[in-house]
Design a protein around this motif. Structure first.
Motif, mmCIF file in Angstrom:
data_model
loop_
_atom_site.group_PDB
_atom_site.id
_atom_site.type_symbol
_atom_site.label_atom_id
_atom_site.label_comp_id
_atom_site.label_asym_id
_atom_site.label_seq_id
_atom_site.Cartn_x
_atom_site.Cartn_y
_atom_site.Cartn_z
ATOM 1 N N SER A 1 24.861 2.607 9.801
ATOM 2 C CA SER A 1 23.676 1.783 9.595
ATOM 3 C C SER A 1 24.043 0.313 9.456
ATOM 4 N N TYR B 1 8.198 0.942 2.638
ATOM 5 C CA TYR B 1 8.396 -0.079 3.661
ATOM 6 C C TYR B 1 8.569 0.509 5.056
ATOM 7 N N ILE B 2 8.571 1.819 5.166
ATOM 8 C CA ILE B 2 8.736 2.458 6.466
ATOM 9 C C ILE B 2 7.569 2.069 7.382
ATOM 10 N N ARG C 1 17.046 -0.380 0.477
ATOM 11 C CA ARG C 1 16.163 -0.773 1.574
ATOM 12 C C ARG C 1 15.465 0.416 2.248
ATOM 13 N N GLY C 2 15.918 1.631 1.941
ATOM 14 C CA GLY C 2 15.291 2.805 2.525
ATOM 15 C C GLY C 2 14.020 3.250 1.824
ATOM 16 N N ASP C 3 13.521 2.468 0.878
ATOM 17 C CA ASP C 3 12.300 2.792 0.150
ATOM 18 C C ASP C 3 11.183 3.137 1.137
ATOM 19 N N GLU C 4 10.575 4.321 0.951
ATOM 20 C CA GLU C 4 9.609 4.821 1.933
ATOM 21 C C GLU C 4 8.362 3.950 2.050
ATOM 22 N N GLY D 1 17.016 -2.951 12.827
ATOM 23 C CA GLY D 1 17.796 -1.872 13.432
ATOM 24 C C GLY D 1 18.418 -2.218 14.772
ATOM 25 N N TYR E 1 15.909 -7.654 -2.605
ATOM 26 C CA TYR E 1 15.118 -6.429 -2.658
ATOM 27 C C TYR E 1 13.958 -6.564 -3.640
ATOM 28 N N TRP F 1 8.991 -2.800 8.868
ATOM 29 C CA TRP F 1 10.135 -3.696 8.974
ATOM 30 C C TRP F 1 10.011 -4.661 10.146
#
Length: 259
Positions: free
Chosen positions: A3, A51-52, A46-49, A11, A76, A55
């Motif tokens: 990642s 914010y899915i 940063r993988g907090d759902e 990404g 964050y 981005w």
């Protein structure tokens, strides 16, 4: 590919990261977003759902900030405020996204009538697009609306239409004028700036003003307790210039807030 080999925001694989100072743990450089810095806590959480699926909007904002010659520090703890930034268009606001592209193209045009090269994957952030499909659709919308010429060439093959990833576009007279008016006319802004002295008891006033601005259909901006690469006063003046209106709180007759 790990990642950390991809941009921490969008990404994208054309990305590099190196250690920074203690306050800026990692310095990042993405071909799509631009330059930015993050802390170790950002990497961890940063993988907090919540914010899915959002981005790409932050990617667009970071790119826009880079276009203005700055590289933001993304903490964050401040992510909610970053995603609420008034410069970010609503995800379904196609018109505002298209106008962001017009502004970019004018800035990168050496003169009226000059062409600008755009990349389907690297430049989709200039329109706050979710992906290359939306970016191409926004370019076609501008072309169909008579605001630009050119786009991403299509080649027909047996398997269907192949979309070239490099395009050349030229703003039409109408597109040039719209982009010019946008940069000069704050009446096109959806932002309302809050000018208030930051006392300990200011929070209830700020909250009430923010709710009023939001209820009126605009996006409030108060720079209290936010982190910016420039000085707070310089940031405030810049935001005032970008705002359609300013709400001034003269509590206790402190008129200096309206200088």
């Amino acid at each position: 590919m790990s990642s950390e080999d991809k941009c921490l925001i969008c990404g994208f694989e054309s990305f590099s990261m190196r250690a920074g100072t203690s306050s800026r743990d990692f310095l990042c450089d993405c071909q799509r977003c631009g330059k930015y810095s993050v802390t170790h806590r950002f990497l961890t959480f940063r993988g907090d759902e919540k914010y899915i699926g959002r981005w790409h909007l932050l990617s667009g904002l970071v790119r826009e900030i880079n276009e203005n010659g700055e590289s933001p520090d993304i903490l964050y703890e401040d992510l909610d405020e970053w995603f609420a930034d008034s410069r970010i268009p609503k995800d379904d606001d196609v018109e505002r996204k298209a106008k962001k592209i017009l502004s970019y193209l004018k800035r990168h045009s050496s003169h009226y009538g000059s062409s600008v090269i755009i990349e389907l994957y690297e430049d989709l952030s200039i329109g706050y697009a979710r992906n290359d499909e939306e970016f191409d659709a926004l370019i076609r919308l501008l072309k169909d609306s008579g605001l630009l010429e050119g786009g991403f060439p299509r080649t027909h093959v047996d398997q269907g239409d192949f979309l070239d990833s490099t395009g050349k576009v030229i703003l039409t007279a109408q597109g040039w004028q719209i982009a010019k008016d946008q940069s000069a006319d704050p009446s096109q802004s959806m932002q309302g700036f809050i000018a208030i002295r930051f006392d300990d008891d200011a929070d209830p006033f700020i909250k009430a003003i923010e709710e009023g601005i939001t209820a009126a259909g605009f996006q409030p901006n108060c720079i209290k307790e936010k982190h910016y690469p420039e000085r707070v006063m310089d940031k405030a003046i810049g935001e005032i210039r970008r705002s359609r209106f300013v709400v001034v709180n003269k509590k206790k007759n402190r008129c200096a807030v309206s200088f």
